[in-house]
Design a protein around this motif. Structure first.
Motif, PDB file in Angstrom:
ATOM      1  N   GLU A 134       0.830  -1.211   0.000  1.00 46.27           N
ATOM      2  CA  GLU A 134       0.000   0.000   0.000  1.00 46.27           C
ATOM      3  C   GLU A 134       0.865   1.262   0.000  1.00 46.27           C
ATOM      4  O   GLU A 134       0.504   2.255  -0.636  1.00 46.27           O
ATOM      5  N   LEU A 135       1.994   1.237   0.686  1.00 42.67           N
ATOM      6  CA  LEU A 135       2.905   2.397   0.673  1.00 42.67           C
ATOM      7  C   LEU A 135       3.404   2.688  -0.737  1.00 42.67           C
ATOM      8  O   LEU A 135       3.558   3.848  -1.122  1.00 42.67           O
ATOM      9  N   HIS A 136       3.653   1.637  -1.516  1.00 43.88           N
ATOM     10  CA  HIS A 136       4.098   1.834  -2.904  1.00 43.88           C
ATOM     11  C   HIS A 136       3.056   2.588  -3.731  1.00 43.88           C
ATOM     12  O   HIS A 136       3.398   3.212  -4.728  1.00 43.88           O
ATOM     13  N   GLY A 137       1.804   2.552  -3.305  1.00 51.20           N
ATOM     14  CA  GLY A 137       0.735   3.185  -4.070  1.00 51.20           C
ATOM     15  C   GLY A 137       0.348   4.584  -3.622  1.00 51.20           C
ATOM     16  O   GLY A 137      -0.489   5.229  -4.271  1.00 51.20           O
ATOM     17  N   ILE A 138       0.915   5.077  -2.523  1.00 48.55           N
ATOM     18  CA  ILE A 138       0.471   6.385  -2.027  1.00 48.55           C
ATOM     19  C   ILE A 138       1.063   7.524  -2.849  1.00 48.55           C
ATOM     20  O   ILE A 138       2.098   7.368  -3.499  1.00 48.55           O
ATOM     21  N   LYS A 139       0.383   8.676  -2.788  1.00 52.85           N
ATOM     22  CA  LYS A 139       0.813   9.834  -3.572  1.00 52.85           C
ATOM     23  C   LYS A 139       1.058  11.090  -2.735  1.00 52.85           C
ATOM     24  O   LYS A 139       1.715  12.006  -3.184  1.00 52.85           O
ATOM     25  N   ASN A 140       0.497  11.134  -1.513  1.00 55.91           N
ATOM     26  CA  ASN A 140       0.602  12.369  -0.725  1.00 55.91           C
ATOM     27  C   ASN A 140       0.427  12.080   0.765  1.00 55.91           C
ATOM     28  O   ASN A 140       0.196  10.940   1.165  1.00 55.91           O
ATOM     29  N   VAL A 141       0.525  13.144   1.538  1.00 59.07           N
ATOM     30  CA  VAL A 141       0.451  13.001   2.997  1.00 59.07           C
ATOM     31  C   VAL A 141      -0.932  12.518   3.450  1.00 59.07           C
ATOM     32  O   VAL A 141      -1.035  11.797   4.452  1.00 59.07           O
ATOM     33  N   ASP A 142      -1.978  12.851   2.717  1.00 60.10           N
ATOM     34  CA  ASP A 142      -3.321  12.356   3.062  1.00 60.10           C
ATOM     35  C   ASP A 142      -3.392  10.837   2.935  1.00 60.10           C
ATOM     36  O   ASP A 142      -3.979  10.158   3.781  1.00 60.10           O
ATOM     37  N   ASP A 143      -2.777  10.309   1.865  1.00 59.65           N
ATOM     38  CA  ASP A 143      -2.725   8.852   1.693  1.00 59.65           C
ATOM     39  C   ASP A 143      -1.925   8.207   2.822  1.00 59.65           C
ATOM     40  O   ASP A 143      -2.298   7.147   3.329  1.00 59.65           O
ATOM     41  N   LEU A 144      -0.821   8.848   3.214  1.00 61.60           N
ATOM     42  CA  LEU A 144      -0.003   8.326   4.310  1.00 61.60           C
ATOM     43  C   LEU A 144      -0.798   8.333   5.615  1.00 61.60           C
ATOM     44  O   LEU A 144      -0.753   7.371   6.387  1.00 61.60           O
ATOM     45  N   GLN A 145      -1.569   9.397   5.841  1.00 61.22           N
ATOM     46  CA  GLN A 145      -2.390   9.486   7.053  1.00 61.22           C
ATOM     47  C   GLN A 145      -3.431   8.370   7.076  1.00 61.22           C
ATOM     48  O   GLN A 145      -3.676   7.767   8.130  1.00 61.22           O
ATOM     49  N   LYS A 146      -4.018   8.071   5.934  1.00 59.01           N
ATOM     50  CA  LYS A 146      -5.005   6.989   5.875  1.00 59.01           C
ATOM     51  C   LYS A 146      -4.383   5.658   6.275  1.00 59.01           C
ATOM     52  O   LYS A 146      -4.994   4.863   7.001  1.00 59.01           O
ATOM     53  N   LEU A 147      -3.145   5.412   5.828  1.00 62.41           N
ATOM     54  CA  LEU A 147      -2.464   4.163   6.204  1.00 62.41           C
ATOM     55  C   LEU A 147      -2.088   4.173   7.684  1.00 62.41           C
ATOM     56  O   LEU A 147      -2.187   3.144   8.351  1.00 62.41           O
ATOM     57  N   ALA A 148      -1.642   5.313   8.187  1.00 65.12           N
ATOM     58  CA  ALA A 148      -1.301   5.419   9.618  1.00 65.12           C
ATOM     59  C   ALA A 148      -2.538   5.100  10.459  1.00 65.12           C
ATOM     60  O   ALA A 148      -2.443   4.392  11.467  1.00 65.12           O
ATOM     61  N   ASP A 149      -3.688   5.618  10.043  1.00 70.49           N
ATOM     62  CA  ASP A 149      -4.932   5.364  10.759  1.00 70.49           C
ATOM     63  C   ASP A 149      -5.372   3.900  10.605  1.00 70.49           C
ATOM     64  O   ASP A 149      -5.754   3.242  11.578  1.00 70.49           O
ATOM     65  N   LYS A 150      -5.280   3.380   9.409  1.00 64.71           N
ATOM     66  CA  LYS A 150      -5.723   2.007   9.117  1.00 64.71           C
ATOM     67  C   LYS A 150      -4.933   0.988   9.930  1.00 64.71           C
ATOM     68  O   LYS A 150      -5.492   0.047  10.485  1.00 64.71           O
ATOM     69  N   TYR A 151      -3.605   1.182   9.970  1.00 67.18           N
ATOM     70  CA  TYR A 151      -2.745   0.207  10.640  1.00 67.18           C
ATOM     71  C   TYR A 151      -2.400   0.596  12.083  1.00 67.18           C
ATOM     72  O   TYR A 151      -1.706  -0.145  12.773  1.00 67.18           O
ATOM     73  N   GLY A 152      -2.846   1.773  12.505  1.00 66.90           N
ATOM     74  CA  GLY A 152      -2.553   2.204  13.865  1.00 66.90           C
ATOM     75  C   GLY A 152      -1.086   2.482  14.115  1.00 66.90           C
ATOM     76  O   GLY A 152      -0.582   2.354  15.214  1.00 66.90           O
ATOM     77  N   ILE A 153      -0.398   2.834  13.035  1.00 58.89           N
ATOM     78  CA  ILE A 153       1.032   3.120  13.168  1.00 58.89           C
ATOM     79  C   ILE A 153       1.331   4.442  12.475  1.00 58.89           C
ATOM     80  O   ILE A 153       2.387   4.805  12.201  1.00 58.89           O
TER      81      ILE A 153
END
Length: 153
Positions: A134-153
């Motif tokens: 999923e990190l390979h697919g992100i484009k911006n800080v909003d995408d990174l925030q979504k992953l941080a929230d999704k995985y709790g990290i």
């Protein structure tokens, strides 16, 4: 473990379309930690020098690099890991098809205990293949925030 959230909170994340080459990518990946005073302006050049000397040791797995220098300790003022995502990967060694990266986790270390803690968190995160994909697919800080929230990290 809140490694992804730390990248966001510390403003130590970079998102870019591409880099001219791997040397430029290292400089881009170091930008947040140079500008916030974590490392000196010479640290990116030290990483480049080490890669030129030792080869692409910073490529952990295909697509993922961890720029760092064991020899530039005096250039580091704080221990941290920053993050960069390129949309187009850079190649470190054209002769080695696995020596490319679009995910950069730049390590700055001046404290062995903090260094081990940061490395442990990064290692644990990189073992989650779904998250890395999923990190390979992100484009911006909003995408990174979504992953941080999704995985709790």
């Amino acid at each position: 473990m809140a490694i992804l959230q730390n990248f966001i909170d510390r403003k130590q994340c970079v998102f870019a379309e591409e880099a001219a080459d791997w040397k430029t990518a290292i400089h881009m990946a170091c930008e947040p930690i140079v500008s916030d005073g974590t490392v000196t302006a010479a640290y990116p050049d030290e990483i480049v020098r080490c890669v030129e000397k030792y080869g692409p040791y910073i490529v952990l797995i295909p697509g993922v690099a961890m720029p760092h220098s064991q020899e530039g300790g005096d250039m580091v003022h704080k221990t941290t890991i920053s993050f960069m995502k390129l949309q187009k990967p850079v190649v470190f060694d054209p002769e080695d098809e696995d020596s490319y990266a679009d995910l950069f986790f730049t390590l700055a270390s001046c404290n062995p205990e903090e260094h081990l803690k940061e490395m442990s968190e990064l290692s644990e995160m990189l073992q989650n293949e779904e998250l890395v994909e999923e990190l390979h697919g992100i484009k911006n800080v909003d995408d990174l925030q979504k992953l941080a929230d999704k995985y709790g990290i």
